[in-house]
Write an enzyme that holds these catalytic residues in place. Sequence first.
Site, short mmCIF file in Angstrom:
data_model
loop_
_atom_site.label_atom_id
_atom_site.label_comp_id
_atom_site.label_asym_id
_atom_site.label_seq_id
_atom_site.Cartn_x
_atom_site.Cartn_y
_atom_site.Cartn_z
CG ASP A 26 6.27 76.99 -71.03
OD1 ASP A 26 5.66 76.41 -70.10
OD2 ASP A 26 5.90 77.70 -71.80
CG ASP A 61 8.81 72.61 -79.54
OD1 ASP A 61 8.34 73.32 -79.07
OD2 ASP A 61 7.98 71.96 -80.24
CG PHE A 83 9.11 71.74 -73.68
CD1 PHE A 83 8.66 70.27 -74.11
CD2 PHE A 83 9.71 71.68 -72.41
CE1 PHE A 83 9.19 69.19 -73.43
CE2 PHE A 83 10.35 70.36 -71.78
CZ PHE A 83 9.74 69.16 -72.09
CB CYS A 129 0.59 74.68 -68.20
SG CYS A 129 0.92 73.61 -69.44
N1 SAH Z 1 7.32 78.09 -74.30
C1 SAH Z 1 6.36 78.12 -75.27
C2 SAH Z 1 5.13 77.25 -75.00
C3 SAH Z 1 5.54 75.95 -74.87
S1 SAH Z 1 4.32 75.02 -75.34
C4 SAH Z 1 5.97 79.75 -75.50
O1 SAH Z 1 6.46 80.54 -74.60
O2 SAH Z 1 5.18 79.96 -76.54
C5 SAH Z 1 4.59 73.25 -75.34
C6 SAH Z 1 5.83 73.18 -76.34
O3 SAH Z 1 6.11 71.70 -75.96
C7 SAH Z 1 5.21 72.74 -77.87
O4 SAH Z 1 5.53 73.68 -78.61
C8 SAH Z 1 5.13 71.30 -77.95
O5 SAH Z 1 5.47 71.08 -79.53
C9 SAH Z 1 6.31 71.20 -77.44
N2 SAH Z 1 6.64 69.54 -77.04
C10 SAH Z 1 5.64 68.66 -76.51
N3 SAH Z 1 6.35 67.58 -75.97
C11 SAH Z 1 7.74 67.80 -76.29
C12 SAH Z 1 8.79 66.69 -76.28
N4 SAH Z 1 8.81 65.64 -75.70
N5 SAH Z 1 10.05 67.20 -76.81
C13 SAH Z 1 10.03 68.53 -77.51
N6 SAH Z 1 9.05 69.41 -77.50
C14 SAH Z 1 7.94 68.90 -76.99
#
Ligand code: SAH
Length: 444
Positions: free
Chosen positions: A347, A297, A275, A387
Site C-alpha cells: 500500500d 515502513d 508501507f 492511490c
Molecule cells: N497501509 C497504511 C497506509 C500507507 S501510507 C494504512 O493502512 O494505514 C504509505 C506509507 O508508506 C507511509 O507510512 C510512508 O511512511 C511509507 N513509505 C513511503 N515511501 C516508503 C518507502 N520507500 N519505504 C518504506 N515506506 C515508505
Amino acid sequence: MNKQKARSPSTPQRPSQGNRDFRNRTKRSTKEAVNQNIRRTALAGEADAPPCIILRAGREKSLLRRHPWIFSGAIERVDGAPVTGDTLPVRDAAGNFLAWAAYNPASQISARVWSWHEQDHIDAEFFRGKITSALAARSSLNLARDSNGMRLIHAESDGLPGLVVDQYDDVLAMQIGSAGAERWRDAIADILQELCKPVCIYERSDSDSRALEGLELRNGVMRGTLPTNVEVIENGLRFKVDVQNGQKTGFYLDQRDNRALTETLAHGKDVLNCFCYTGGFSLYARRGGAKSMLSIDASGDALRIAAENLANNGLDASHAEWQEADVFQALRTLRDQNRKFDLVILDPPKFAPTAAFAEKASRGYKDINLLGFKLLRPGGLLFTYSCSGGINEDLFQKIVAGAALDAGVDAQIVHHLHASADHPVLLSFPEGAYLKGLVLMVTG
Ligand code: SAH
C-alpha cells in the site's frame, strides 16, 4: 497521500528514499504552473465588464457533462477584475450560463464549479446545504457501525471542490486544497462546528498540492482545543491518530473496508505488510489470526505508533516484527534471503499525483509488485494498491499483470477493491476514484 512538509523528529516522516524522483517532478510542475500563470494574464477580457469566465468555442463540453474543473486552456477570456477565490459565472462562447465557479488564476485548474444552477447564491447557506447533504449521506449509508472515524466531506465528489473533512471521534480534521474553499474557510468551520459539535476543528492545509494552487501551507487549531490523545475506533480496533503531523489528516480512512477483508483472509498466515504506516492492515491481520507479521515502513515514528496500537488493542505481539526500512530495498533483501509469505500487502504512497507522472510511477509499481509476487508461496495472496490519481484502474491492472509475468507466476484476480463508501466518487468526476486495489491469488 501527498508529499508532506518537513516534520519534527518526533512525528511520522515521509520516506527519504524510494520516490525522491517523484518529488523533483512535483517541484518542476510547480514552476510550470507559475509560468502558465504568467501566460494566462494575456487572457484578461474587458476590465469594466461584470466579472465572468468565457470559454472558448467548443470547450464547454466537459462542463455540460458536469465535470467540475475548468482548465486554463479552455478559457477564452476573463472579464472584470476578479481576484483569487472569487465566485464567477462561467459562460460558453455564445454567452450561455454554464456554472458558478471559484476562480484561481494561479492554478492550471483555473476554476472549480460550485453550482450548475444560475439561480443559486454561493454564500454560507449554500455551504450549509452541501455539508448537511454530505453528513446525511454518511448517516444513511450506515457507515458508523463499530467505527467513529469517517470522511465527512470528500471534496469534488461531495460538491465541495478542494475541501476534505475527516472525523476522528470528536475531532474534525479539515484540509483545504483550492482557492475557492479557502475563501469560505471560516464559514465552513462555523457550519461544521454547529452541525457536528466537535471538541476541535484542526486544519491540515499543509499538503504540497497547495503550492500548485498558489496557497500557503497552514497547520493549526481552527476551533476548540486539540485533545492530547486522539484515537479512532475502526471496526472495533483502536488506532492513535496524529492529527497534527501524521500523514494525510492523520489516518488512512479510505482503507477501512479493505483492512476488514484482510482480516477475513489472514488466519494461520505469514503476513508481510509493506508501507504499514501506523499498522492498520497488520492489526486486522493479527485479529484475524495471522501466524506471523513483518510490517515495514520508512517512518520510525509511524512504526512506534503501530506497535503501541497493537498493544493497546490487547493483540498478541509475538511474531510481530516492525521494520524501519525502504520497502524497495527491504523486498530485495527478503528475496535474497529466500523468505516466503502467504499474504503480502503493498500500500505505497502516491507515486503519480497526475497522469504526467504515470510512466515513472509505473516503474515503481512494477518493481514492488514483481518482488511481492516472488515472495509469495503458491496459493498466496497479494493485496496491492495504488492511490495515484495519475494511474487509472486499467493501467494499474496492466502494470500488475506485467509484474506477474516478469516474476514468472500465474495469478488470478479474486477481488477488485476501492476506497470505502465515505469516499464516494461523483459519476461525472472519475478522478475521484483515486484508490484502486487488487487481491491476487498466485496459482502457479
Ligand atoms: N497501509 C497504511 C497506509 C500507507 S501510507 C494504512 O493502512 O494505514 C504509505 C506509507 O508508506 C507511509 O507510512 C510512508 O511512511 C511509507 N513509505 C513511503 N515511501 C516508503 C518507502 N520507500 N519505504 C518504506 N515506506 C515508505
